[in-house]
Scaffold this active site. Structure first.
Site, PDB file in Angstrom:
ATOM      1  N   MET A 178      35.331  81.578 -27.949  1.00 43.31           N
ATOM      2  CA  MET A 178      34.836  80.706 -26.872  1.00 43.31           C
ATOM      3  C   MET A 178      33.311  80.626 -26.931  1.00 43.31           C
ATOM      4  O   MET A 178      32.674  80.190 -25.968  1.00 43.31           O
ATOM      5  CB  MET A 178      35.309  81.219 -25.514  1.00 43.31           C
ATOM      6  CG  MET A 178      36.838  81.209 -25.405  1.00 43.31           C
ATOM      7  SD  MET A 178      37.443  81.176 -23.709  1.00 43.31           S
ATOM      8  CE  MET A 178      36.814  82.709 -23.074  1.00 43.31           C
TER       9      MET A 178
ATOM     10  N   HIS B 131      32.108  89.219 -32.112  1.00 42.82           N
ATOM     11  CA  HIS B 131      32.567  88.011 -32.820  1.00 42.82           C
ATOM     12  C   HIS B 131      32.150  88.052 -34.291  1.00 42.82           C
ATOM     13  O   HIS B 131      32.920  87.696 -35.178  1.00 42.82           O
ATOM     14  CB  HIS B 131      31.937  86.752 -32.206  1.00 42.82           C
ATOM     15  CG  HIS B 131      32.279  86.498 -30.778  1.00 42.82           C
ATOM     16  ND1 HIS B 131      31.363  86.648 -29.766  1.00 42.82           N
ATOM     17  CD2 HIS B 131      33.414  86.072 -30.179  1.00 42.82           C
ATOM     18  CE1 HIS B 131      31.918  86.309 -28.613  1.00 42.82           C
ATOM     19  NE2 HIS B 131      33.170  85.968 -28.829  1.00 42.82           N
TER      20      HIS B 131
HETATM   21  P1  AMP Z   1      36.148  85.243 -26.858  1.00 45.38           P
HETATM   22  O1  AMP Z   1      35.013  84.392 -27.330  1.00 45.38           O
HETATM   23  O2  AMP Z   1      35.788  86.190 -25.761  1.00 45.38           O
HETATM   24  O3  AMP Z   1      37.416  84.456 -26.596  1.00 45.38           O
HETATM   25  O4  AMP Z   1      36.496  86.190 -28.078  1.00 45.38           O
HETATM   26  C1  AMP Z   1      36.795  85.652 -29.353  1.00 45.38           C
HETATM   27  C2  AMP Z   1      37.375  86.747 -30.205  1.00 45.38           C
HETATM   28  O5  AMP Z   1      36.433  87.822 -30.321  1.00 45.38           O
HETATM   29  C3  AMP Z   1      38.662  87.352 -29.605  1.00 45.38           C
HETATM   30  O6  AMP Z   1      39.582  87.589 -30.646  1.00 45.38           O
HETATM   31  C4  AMP Z   1      38.158  88.623 -28.990  1.00 45.38           C
HETATM   32  O7  AMP Z   1      39.156  89.631 -28.923  1.00 45.38           O
HETATM   33  C5  AMP Z   1      37.060  89.027 -29.962  1.00 45.38           C
HETATM   34  N1  AMP Z   1      36.113  89.941 -29.321  1.00 45.38           N
HETATM   35  C6  AMP Z   1      35.477  89.776 -28.134  1.00 45.38           C
HETATM   36  N2  AMP Z   1      34.712  90.845 -27.849  1.00 45.38           N
HETATM   37  C7  AMP Z   1      34.864  91.711 -28.892  1.00 45.38           C
HETATM   38  C8  AMP Z   1      34.333  93.011 -29.191  1.00 45.38           C
HETATM   39  N3  AMP Z   1      33.495  93.627 -28.368  1.00 45.38           N
HETATM   40  N4  AMP Z   1      34.712  93.588 -30.355  1.00 45.38           N
HETATM   41  C9  AMP Z   1      35.571  92.968 -31.204  1.00 45.38           C
HETATM   42  N5  AMP Z   1      36.109  91.751 -30.976  1.00 45.38           N
HETATM   43  C10 AMP Z   1      35.761  91.138 -29.832  1.00 45.38           C
END
Ligand code: AMP
Length: 287
Positions: free
Chosen positions: A28, A35
């Site tokens: 997102m 990420h």
């Molecule tokens: P989001 O942008 O929050 O939807 O996250 C995109 C992807 O990054 C998803 O697969 C999340 O699980 C992963 N993600 C978010 N925060 C972390 C983190 N601290 N460590 C590893 N992966 C993450």
């Protein structure tokens, strides 16, 4: 790096690249090291011949009424720069109107998993996630996709959906990336007040304690009470849920731990909803 705003543009680009393997990292946006670690994992998985594709899409259907869809942080220009540095080949960054037809009537739902844990706190959230991830898979048709273990239940929902619907896409989980004080990285961390930011590492500390206690032979319910008490000692933390589940099936655990378990936390600081988790080990069996 190719920037594609429409389904037809990303499809045309990928048609040019196939049969090279394609590895997708959906996000997102408002990228952080969590990420970027997934993009590095994708780069390794794709190898020298493969292509890494990311998406930036703040998906309205996974936010409930009164949640933070409108205020979700965004910085696309910075995100594109970071992706270029990670060697991303293409990014799909569409408008909402490009993705959703107002006449759409089809949804994807993992009926049981969507109802429990975060699904209970955020009704409809996992239906939104499963539906958008299915749409991204259908638009991009990747060979593999990478998701973070930070969103533990989301990863379980996606693995279940891929299995149940025979999607034939390899799902790869990447480990949680943390700030030096232990706070799990999240795009939402920037919205914490300074006092809440200082208090938020309590989640990681509670998980550290649980990780140390689990192998000593504590029951799931006592472990849960211990974690909750640690969190509640921090007055700024508004505990939404503390759950201990089987790390593989996410089923509830009664009595002593006999298999790896996952501790799942959801805590609010002001209006900011934070989650974290840790897989912990049961006592080792006597040889
Ligand atoms: P989001 O942008 O929050 O939807 O996250 C995109 C992807 O990054 C998803 O697969 C999340 O699980 C992963 N993600 C978010 N925060 C972390 C983190 N601290 N460590 C590893 N992966 C993450």
């Amino acid at each position: 790096m190719e920037v594609c705003r429409t389904k037809s543009a990303i499809r045309a680009q990928l048609a040019d690249w196939r049969p090279a393997p394609i590895v997708l990292v959906p996000t997102m946006g408002f990228l952080h090291e969590g990420h970027l670690s997934l993009m590095r994992l994708a780069r390794r998985q794709a190898g020298t011949t493969g292509k890494v594709v990311t998406s930036i899409f703040v998906n309205p259907t996974q936010f409930g009424p009164g949640e933070d869809f409108g205020s979700y942080p965004r910085d696309e220009a910075r995100d594109f720069d970071l992706m270029r540095k990670e060697g991303v080949d293409a990014v799909f960054a569409p408008e909402v109107s490009e993705v959703y037809d107002p006449a759409a009537q089809t949804i994807v739902e993992t009926t049981e998993l969507a109802k429990v844990l975060i699904g209970k706190l955020r009704p409809g959230h996992f239906r939104g996630v499963a539906t958008i991830v299915t749409k991204l898979f259908n638009i991009i048709r990747p060979d593999a996709a990478v998701f973070g273990e930070k969103d533990y239940q989301q990863l379980a929902v996606i693995r279940t959906m891929v299995r149940d619907l025979d999607m034939g896409i390899e799902i790869i989980g990447g480990p949680i990336q943390r700030e030096p004080d232990g706070l799990a990285m999240s795009s939402r961390n920037v919205r914490l007040s300074p006092a809440d930011r200082a208090a938020a590492p309590i989640l990681a500390r509670a998980l550290d304690e649980a990780e140390a206690l689990a192998p000593k032979g504590i029951t799931a319910s006592r472990l849960r009470s211990h974690v909750r008490a640690t969190l509640e000692a921090e007055t700024r933390a508004h505990v939404q849920s503390v759950d201990i589940r089987d790390a593989h099936s996410l089923e509830t655990i009664a009595g002593p731990l006999t298999r790896p378990a996952v501790i799942l936390l959801a805590v609010k600081f002001g209006q900011v909803f934070l989650i974290d988790n840790r897989v912990v080990q049961p006592p080792q069996e006597e040889p």
